[in-house]
Design a protein around this motif. Structure first.
Motif, PDB file in Angstrom:
ATOM      1  N   GLU A 267      69.189 -24.853 -48.870  1.00 24.22           N
ATOM      2  CA  GLU A 267      69.621 -25.243 -50.212  1.00 24.22           C
ATOM      3  C   GLU A 267      71.133 -25.299 -50.317  1.00 24.22           C
ATOM      4  OE1 GLU A 267      68.902 -22.180 -53.212  1.00 24.22           O
ATOM      5  OE2 GLU A 267      68.404 -20.779 -51.608  1.00 24.22           O
ATOM      6  N   LYS A 268      71.583 -26.061 -51.282  1.00 22.74           N
ATOM      7  CA  LYS A 268      73.017 -26.131 -51.551  1.00 22.74           C
ATOM      8  C   LYS A 268      73.395 -24.945 -52.409  1.00 22.74           C
ATOM      9  CE  LYS A 268      73.399 -31.037 -51.057  1.00 22.74           C
ATOM     10  NZ  LYS A 268      73.157 -32.314 -51.736  1.00 22.74           N
ATOM     11  N   LYS A 269      74.576 -24.394 -52.146  1.00 25.45           N
ATOM     12  CA  LYS A 269      74.957 -23.188 -52.873  1.00 25.45           C
ATOM     13  C   LYS A 269      76.481 -23.073 -52.892  1.00 25.45           C
ATOM     14  CE  LYS A 269      72.734 -19.611 -54.638  1.00 25.45           C
ATOM     15  NZ  LYS A 269      71.314 -19.431 -54.951  1.00 25.45           N
ATOM     16  N   THR A 270      77.023 -22.545 -53.980  1.00 30.75           N
ATOM     17  CA  THR A 270      78.442 -22.228 -54.008  1.00 30.75           C
ATOM     18  C   THR A 270      78.585 -20.801 -53.513  1.00 30.75           C
ATOM     19  OG1 THR A 270      78.646 -23.621 -55.932  1.00 30.75           O
ATOM     20  CG2 THR A 270      80.510 -22.182 -55.445  1.00 30.75           C
ATOM     21  N   VAL A 271      79.344 -20.627 -52.435  1.00 34.64           N
ATOM     22  CA  VAL A 271      79.420 -19.315 -51.795  1.00 34.64           C
ATOM     23  C   VAL A 271      80.838 -18.763 -51.910  1.00 34.64           C
ATOM     24  CG1 VAL A 271      79.096 -18.085 -49.611  1.00 34.64           C
ATOM     25  CG2 VAL A 271      77.630 -20.017 -50.172  1.00 34.64           C
ATOM     26  N   THR A 272      80.939 -17.454 -52.198  1.00 35.51           N
ATOM     27  CA  THR A 272      82.248 -16.803 -52.234  1.00 35.51           C
ATOM     28  C   THR A 272      82.504 -16.132 -50.891  1.00 35.51           C
ATOM     29  OG1 THR A 272      81.882 -16.377 -54.572  1.00 35.51           O
ATOM     30  CG2 THR A 272      83.711 -15.201 -53.522  1.00 35.51           C
ATOM     31  N   LEU A 273      83.628 -16.464 -50.276  1.00 34.82           N
ATOM     32  CA  LEU A 273      83.965 -15.918 -48.960  1.00 34.82           C
ATOM     33  C   LEU A 273      84.674 -14.575 -49.082  1.00 34.82           C
ATOM     34  CD1 LEU A 273      85.376 -19.182 -47.360  1.00 34.82           C
ATOM     35  CD2 LEU A 273      83.070 -18.260 -47.174  1.00 34.82           C
ATOM     36  N   ASN A 274      84.816 -13.856 -47.950  1.00 37.67           N
ATOM     37  CA  ASN A 274      85.556 -12.588 -47.915  1.00 37.67           C
ATOM     38  C   ASN A 274      86.933 -12.742 -48.551  1.00 37.67           C
ATOM     39  OD1 ASN A 274      83.425 -11.920 -46.373  1.00 37.67           O
ATOM     40  ND2 ASN A 274      84.584 -11.414 -44.516  1.00 37.67           N
ATOM     41  N   SER A 275      87.535 -13.900 -48.285  1.00 37.56           N
ATOM     42  CA  SER A 275      88.898 -14.121 -48.762  1.00 37.56           C
ATOM     43  C   SER A 275      88.951 -14.335 -50.268  1.00 37.56           C
ATOM     44  CB  SER A 275      89.476 -15.350 -48.063  1.00 37.56           C
ATOM     45  OG  SER A 275      88.658 -16.474 -48.363  1.00 37.56           O
ATOM     46  N   GLY A 276      87.780 -14.467 -50.900  1.00 38.33           N
ATOM     47  CA  GLY A 276      87.752 -14.693 -52.335  1.00 38.33           C
ATOM     48  C   GLY A 276      87.589 -16.166 -52.681  1.00 38.33           C
ATOM     49  N   ALA A 277      87.855 -17.027 -51.701  1.00 38.50           N
ATOM     50  CA  ALA A 277      87.713 -18.462 -51.951  1.00 38.50           C
ATOM     51  C   ALA A 277      86.237 -18.817 -52.091  1.00 38.50           C
ATOM     52  CB  ALA A 277      88.325 -19.241 -50.800  1.00 38.50           C
ATOM     53  N   THR A 278      85.960 -19.839 -52.878  1.00 33.02           N
ATOM     54  CA  THR A 278      84.571 -20.287 -52.971  1.00 33.02           C
ATOM     55  C   THR A 278      84.459 -21.671 -52.342  1.00 33.02           C
ATOM     56  OG1 THR A 278      84.908 -21.343 -55.097  1.00 33.02           O
ATOM     57  CG2 THR A 278      84.150 -19.056 -55.126  1.00 33.02           C
ATOM     58  N   ILE A 279      83.315 -21.909 -51.702  1.00 35.85           N
ATOM     59  CA  ILE A 279      83.101 -23.242 -51.148  1.00 35.85           C
ATOM     60  C   ILE A 279      81.677 -23.699 -51.416  1.00 35.85           C
ATOM     61  CG2 ILE A 279      84.808 -22.930 -49.312  1.00 35.85           C
ATOM     62  CD1 ILE A 279      82.529 -22.696 -47.346  1.00 35.85           C
ATOM     63  N   GLU A 280      81.540 -25.006 -51.460  1.00 34.44           N
ATOM     64  CA  GLU A 280      80.228 -25.631 -51.597  1.00 34.44           C
ATOM     65  C   GLU A 280      79.609 -25.660 -50.223  1.00 34.44           C
ATOM     66  OE1 GLU A 280      78.606 -26.700 -54.184  1.00 34.44           O
ATOM     67  OE2 GLU A 280      80.259 -25.945 -55.442  1.00 34.44           O
ATOM     68  N   ALA A 281      78.533 -24.939 -50.024  1.00 32.33           N
ATOM     69  CA  ALA A 281      77.955 -24.897 -48.684  1.00 32.33           C
ATOM     70  C   ALA A 281      76.513 -25.380 -48.706  1.00 32.33           C
ATOM     71  CB  ALA A 281      78.023 -23.486 -48.131  1.00 32.33           C
ATOM     72  N   TRP A 282      76.026 -25.744 -47.528  1.00 26.76           N
ATOM     73  CA  TRP A 282      74.606 -25.987 -47.329  1.00 26.76           C
ATOM     74  C   TRP A 282      74.104 -24.751 -46.602  1.00 26.76           C
ATOM     75  CZ3 TRP A 282      74.422 -31.691 -45.130  1.00 26.76           C
ATOM     76  CH2 TRP A 282      74.987 -32.556 -46.083  1.00 26.76           C
ATOM     77  N   THR A 283      73.142 -24.080 -47.179  1.00 27.03           N
ATOM     78  CA  THR A 283      72.801 -22.749 -46.672  1.00 27.03           C
ATOM     79  C   THR A 283      71.321 -22.612 -46.350  1.00 27.03           C
ATOM     80  OG1 THR A 283      72.177 -21.841 -48.815  1.00 27.03           O
ATOM     81  CG2 THR A 283      74.517 -21.803 -48.273  1.00 27.03           C
ATOM     82  N   TYR A 284      71.031 -21.594 -45.548  1.00 30.35           N
ATOM     83  CA  TYR A 284      69.670 -21.095 -45.455  1.00 30.35           C
ATOM     84  C   TYR A 284      69.638 -19.848 -46.345  1.00 30.35           C
ATOM     85  CZ  TYR A 284      68.781 -23.975 -41.241  1.00 30.35           C
ATOM     86  OH  TYR A 284      68.621 -25.006 -40.347  1.00 30.35           O
ATOM     87  N   ASN A 285      68.743 -19.797 -47.269  1.00 28.79           N
ATOM     88  CA  ASN A 285      68.574 -18.666 -48.195  1.00 28.79           C
ATOM     89  C   ASN A 285      69.841 -18.361 -49.000  1.00 28.79           C
ATOM     90  OD1 ASN A 285      66.113 -18.612 -47.006  1.00 28.79           O
ATOM     91  ND2 ASN A 285      66.228 -16.526 -46.230  1.00 28.79           N
TER      92      ASN A 285
END
Ligand code: C2O
Ligand code: CU
Length: 675
Positions: A267-285
């Protein structure tokens, strides 16, 4: 790398220098009465460069004959012969002219065309050789001979022309030039248009379409029946009695309660990285990377893939686990891509323990970059040493909006580990290029490569680990009282310490880890001295050309890209040797699905350390490798460069077992885009 770059540089400079020398001498209408020295200088530089080219080719050729085998004749005809003629005839002639004190003593002007001819031939030859190198890396021989004849005719006609007493009229000259330029323009344009059209992938094609290469072994009865005609004969047999099996029937255990039941939802998901930045990712779960799957060796694993909203469709390929072919997760080869709303179930026994990973094998260059991957850890039956801190270290980079890349490990990640604890660091390279890992603050061992344990690994310190794209190294050590730092660049990494704080120890790498000589030898089921049933060769080149209609800088296997790459044919039980030779300017991490390859030698030097098994082998420019594997997992398997950008422009081929068929297809009219 240096050698390959030098070789190409010589090729280019030869083109420039001989080209200028030829133009210059052709312009000196009758004789180079003005400044013969300038001709002498240009031509001497040309000869020096020719010598340089010969030296680099000899070094490469002595490393592996395959580096030069196919191009030697072309270089000889296009560069060698004219250079010899210049040395024997033109240079002495020009020197006589230069040292002549009076016009009388000078060589006769009638001889000028003869003296100019070798230089003109060198100019045309070097230009052609350069163009051939860029456009036809491997098929240059035939084209070369053909063009050589053309040069000789052109030079001969030119000489005749020059020998004519009368000067051509101005207008006719202009007309000739215009006609000549038009001819060149028309042929170049039609070449472009034609090659672009020819390179287009068809709407529907079988992955088994490649031209068979039997690697010197026996060809197979009725193999042409296996040519992927849809729905063909999963149970039929040929006249010779060879039977056919479809990849759909080469599955893991279909029945039985699985030991692990897992679900991965793409699924597509907006993910927050360790650095605090968020990115639009294609993810599993919804996770980036996907969840780490931990199973135990020998378990029956069942993974249900659900595609929620990835429009292009997804799959899961179990990178490095030699699963049955039908579970391999390659769209268009072993299954159709799973479209939004659809599900697909994989079932396999996790036979090999160690560090593996999984990723989508649909549109993989895009999908892996966007996050559709994760790690698969198979713990040995007997477990790891008690109390082991088992830590996964990945160094992925992701595409963010705006195309800049974000590193997951950024910034420095802290982790508390009690001194005295056994530590296992699983280093993963899920990117497209080799990654340089540094381990500072501790003596460590490389315990495993691509999931396979090494025999008697020695302790290392201040040694940099260059990890192939797609590859894995397992590192072990006992946690010291002082901090340990793992990193791929100074600003981001993982810091292990007793209290979760502490400062980063200094990174100093005195040398680079070399698996060829690391650890100690141990018996293997086969080796360099074995008798091989088949031997395949893969020579990699750079080439400018078309893939699926687009003009690209291509990376070719044996001179071409998919679907014109060969199809390696094997029979179950065969012992197979493959030789990789990299004549291109960049590294290629070669990945064979479904099998592990034993490295036999690099640049002609045998492997003398622990048996070195790989599923992904980095082949650097100028390197040659010999590897071997047992054909013990029937199916239709991909063998490709794991720089997924390279795979996406055709750096792939397939290996097929005798009698295996696939009902799946790729092409613009299907949903399947394995790369
Ligand atoms: Cu990890 Cu064919 O790939
Ligand atoms: Cu590559």
């Amino acid at each position: 790398m240096v050698l390959i770059a030098m070789d190409l540089a010589f090729q280019f400079l030869l083109f420039v220098i001989w080209g200028s020398a030829a133009i210059r001498i052709s312009r000196s209408k009758k004789r180079p009465s003005i400044r013969p020295w300038s001709h002498l200088v240009l031509q001497s530089v040309g000869l020096l460069l020719t010598a340089g080219k010969i030296v680099t080719l000899s070094i490469l050729g002595s490393r592996d004959w395959l580096f030069v085998k196919d191009t030697l004749a072309v270089h000889f005809l296009l560069l060698g012969v004219p250079a010899a003629a210049v040395t024997i005839y033109t240079i002495p002639w020009l020197r006589k002219l230069a040292s002549a004190t009076s016009t009388d003593a000078a060589p006769h002007t009638d001889h000028f065309p003869a003296a100019a001819l070798p230089v003109q031939a060198a100019g045309v030859g070097a230009s052609l050789d350069f163009v051939l190198t860029l456009l036809f890396p491997m098929k240059s021989l035939n084209v070369g001979i053909f063009t050589l004849v053309a040069i000789i005719y052109a030079a001969w006609a030119g000489t005749l022309w020059r020998l004519r007493k009368q000067k051509p009229a101005k207008r006719s000259r202009a007309v000739r030039i215009t006609v000549g330029m038009l001819l060149v323009l028309v042929s170049v344009t039609s070449w472009f248009v034609l090659s672009s059209q020819v390179s287009k992938l068809s709407d529907r094609m079988s992955m088994m379409a490649g031209e068979e290469d039997y690697g010197g072994g026996p060809s197979m009865a009725g193999h042409d029946m296996s040519h992927g005609h849809v729905g063909m004969a999963s149970t039929s047999s040929s006249a010779s009695g060879a039977s056919f099996v479809s990849v759909e029937d080469l599955k893991g255990p279909r029945n039985g309660e699985p030991d692990r039941r897992l679900t991965l939802t793409a699924e597509k998901k907006t993910v927050t990285l360790n650095s605090g930045a968020t990115i639009e990712a294609w993810t599993y779960n919804g996770q980036l990377p996907g969840p780490e799957l931990r199973v135990t060796q020998g378990e029956l694993v069942e993974v249900t893939l659900i595609n929620k909203d990835i429009e292009e469709g997804v799959t899961i390929h179990w990178h490095g686990q030699d699963v049955p072919n039908g579970e391999d997760g390659v769209s268009g080869v072993t299954q159709d891509a799973v479209m939004p709303g659809q599900t697909y179930t994989y079932r396999f026994i996790a036979k090999q323990s160690g560090s593996y990973w999984y990723h989508s094998h649909q549109q993989s260059s895009e999908q892996v970059k966007n996050g559709l991957f994760g790690t698969l850890i198979v713990l040995p039956k007997e477990g790891l040493a008690t109390g082991t801190e088992d830590i996964t270290v990945m160094d992925p980079t992701y595409k963010t909006v705006g195309d800049s890349e974000v590193n997951l490990l950024n910034p420095i990640d802290h982790r508390t580990v009690k001194p005295g604890t056994p530590v296992r660091l699983r280093l993963f390279n899920t990117g497209n290029w080799p990654k340089k890992f540094s381990i500072a603050g501790v003596k460590f061992k490389v315990a495993a490569i691509d999931g396979t344990d090494l025999n008697e690994p020695a302790e290392l310190t201040n040694v940099r680990l260059d990890l192939a794209a797609g590859g894995r190294y397992d590192i072990t050590f006992t946690m010291p009282n002082t901090p340990v730092y793992v990193s791929t660049d100074p600003s981001s990494g993982l810091l292990l310490s007793a209290d979760g704080k502490g400062s980063v120890p200094e990174v100093k790498n005195a040398s680079v880890f070399d698996p060829l000589t690391y650890g100690s030898p141990k018996e293997t089921p086969f080796g360099a001295a074995s008798k091989f049933d088949r031997s395949f060769t893969m020579v990699f080149d750079n080439k400018l050309g078309f893939y699926d209609g687009g003009f690209e800088r291509l990376f070719t296997i044996n001179g071409d890209v998919f679907p014109n790459t060969p199809m390696f044919m094997v029979r179950e039980g065969d012992l197979v040797k493959t030789t990789f030779v990299n004549r291109s300017l960049v590294p290629h991490p070669m990945h064979l699905h479904g099998h592990h390859m034993l490295v036999l030698s690099r640049n002609g030097k045998p492997s003398t350390g622990s048996p070195w098994w790989v599923d992904t082998l980095n082949v650097d420019p100028g390197e040659s490798y010999e590897v071997a594997f047992k054909a013990d997992n029937p199916g239709l398997w991909m063998d490709h460069c794991h720089n997924l950008e390279h795979a996406a422009i055709g750096m792939t081929l397939h290996m097929s077992y005798e009698g295996v068929t696939s009902p799946f297809e790729i092409g613009h009219a299907t949903q399947n885009r394995p790369e």
